[in-house]
Design an enzyme around this catalytic site. Structure first.
Site, PDB file in Angstrom:
ATOM      1  N   CYS A  30       0.847  -1.207   0.000  1.00  0.00           N
ATOM      2  CA  CYS A  30       0.000   0.000   0.000  1.00  0.00           C
ATOM      3  C   CYS A  30       0.872   1.242   0.000  1.00  0.00           C
ATOM      4  O   CYS A  30       0.510   2.275  -0.544  1.00  0.00           O
ATOM      5  CB  CYS A  30      -0.852   0.088   1.260  1.00  0.00           C
ATOM      6  SG  CYS A  30      -1.686  -1.403   1.675  1.00  0.00           S
ATOM      7  N   SER A  31       2.025   1.129   0.647  1.00  0.00           N
ATOM      8  CA  SER A  31       2.862   2.311   0.819  1.00  0.00           C
ATOM      9  C   SER A  31       3.577   2.709  -0.455  1.00  0.00           C
ATOM     10  O   SER A  31       4.221   3.743  -0.499  1.00  0.00           O
ATOM     11  CB  SER A  31       3.872   2.068   1.959  1.00  0.00           C
ATOM     12  OG  SER A  31       3.161   1.908   3.164  1.00  0.00           O
TER      13      SER A  31
END
Lengths: 189, 207
Positions: B95-96
């Protein structure tokens, strides 16, 4: 006895597994470039820049010139995004230098990036040097899963083929420092 | 247990353990952020049941966003296609870097009259701190924190541990769901698939 044999098999599989998952270590000065086979660019101008005569696979040491600068990047890495204009300026400075043009080549390898994603990164930042996808992390694993961006300077050409002269992680240094380093390596050889 | 079952069990066990180091390749690549990422290890790829399907009207929602007070799906009706990117949670691998990647694709979204809405089940302060690491995001980031994961649940992408799936939904200008991708939480979804889907539903605005 049979149970003992089975656990030996488990142990053997476990021992073999890390080797399969990560084949290489983070490259360092003095190492040789290994495990970096890529598809030749479709664009004939890019093939001409690299001195590759036809399509198909090539190894970075097939590239003509004396030094190769490799950027390991990802379209999804904010640091790589921020560095893209700086890396572009390095390429332009090399191409503008009488001493370096033709002698120093540059490529980028997009780890975990598809052809589409590498192409988008190229268009977004107007990158002129050839970029290659490493969608399944094959090259990334051979390089010890380096963090991005990661830079390598290696020799190419007939002698000392693929010998790594320098590596750097993270932000690029000032352009002059990088250019001085390239000029220095060319004079030494 | 006979020998063949024991052999199979032992090999499956070994195979599962041997896969564990592979998740390293999915970790966020960035230098500084990497030290702040919590690595939950390899997770069950999908852990929820979709409650919508392609062709359904999208469930309406309004959520607080980092930049504006609230964003409603309805505000884009008739003007924009909407891509919703659910990601599992702030400060986690994949996600990052997924949203930082989308941060350089604004031109693609504009080309297809589309907006992107990023949604997680985190609260706004967490989302603020997390997205500061990504540079200035051009798209709204929405918090589906309270009631916890209500919107994710309506779409059927709330996992049993309270995080969301790695899901992409494309909703057309008429509010109809046209594309759904709930992909392996451990891997980044393929950008090209989403762009091809956007291209397929795109109908240029009539001037």
């Amino acid at each position: 006895m049979k149970t003992l044999c089975l656990w030996w098999m488990v142990a053997l599989v476990m021992l073999a597994a890390p080797g399969m998952a990560s084949e290489g270590k983070v490259p360092a000065t003095g190492d040789l470039l290994v495990g970096m086979r890529m598809d030749s660019p479709e664009d004939p101008d890019k093939r001409a820049y690299l001195g590759l005569e036809d399509r198909g696979n090539f190894d970075p040491t097939d590239i003509t010139g004396r030094l190769l600068v490799i950027e390991i990047f990802s379209m999804y890495c904010p640091h790589c995004q921020r560095e893209a204009p700086v890396v572009n300026r390095l390429y332009q400075a090399i191409e503008a230098s009488k001493a370096l043009r033709g002698q120093v080549k540059m490529i980028g390898i997009g780890v975990g990036n598809s052809t589409y994603e590498v192409d988008h990164f190229r268009k977004h930042y107007k990158i002129e040097f050839p970029l290659f996808p490493d969608e399944d992390f094959v090259i990334h694993k051979s390089l010890g899963e380096v963090r991005t961006p990661f830079f390598i300077i290696s020799t190419i050409g007939s002698d000392n083929k693929g010998k790594i002269l320098w590596t750097g992680a993270g932000n690029m240094e000032p352009l002059e420092t990088f250019m001085d380093r390239l000029n220095g390596f060319l004079k030494k050889r | 247990m006979n020998d063949s079952k024991l052999l199979m069990g032992a090999l499956v066990c070994a195979a599962m353990l041997s896969v564990a180091p592979l998740h390293g390749q999915c970790l966020a690549q960035e230098q500084t952020i990497k030290t702040l990422i919590y690595d939950p290890g390899q997770l069950k790829p999908v852990d929820s049941q979709l409650r919508v399907k392609v062709g359904d009207p999208a469930p309406p929602f309004s959520l607080p966003s980092l930049a504006d007070k609230t964003i409603s799906l309805a505000q884009y009706r008739g003007t924009h296609n909407v891509v919703i990117s659910f990601v599992p949670a702030a400060w986690t691998p994949v996600c990052s870097d997924q949203w930082p990647g989308y941060n350089i694709t604004k031109d693609i979204f504009e080309q297809y009259d589309a907006v992107l809405l990023g949604i997680t089940v985190d609260n706004l302060p967490t989302l603020f701190a997390w997205t500061r690491q990504m540079g200035d995001l051009w798209f709204p980031v929405l918090s589906d924190f309270w009631p916890h994961g209500k919107v994710a649940q309506r779409f059927g992408v709330l996992r049993t541990d309270g995080t969301a799936e790695r899901g992409l939904f494309i909703i057309d200008k008429a509010g109809i769901i046209r594309y759904i991708s709930v992909s392996d939480i451990n891997r980044r979804p393929n950008l090209k698939d989403m762009v091809e889907a956007l291209k397929a539903i795109h109908q240029p605005r009539k001037n």
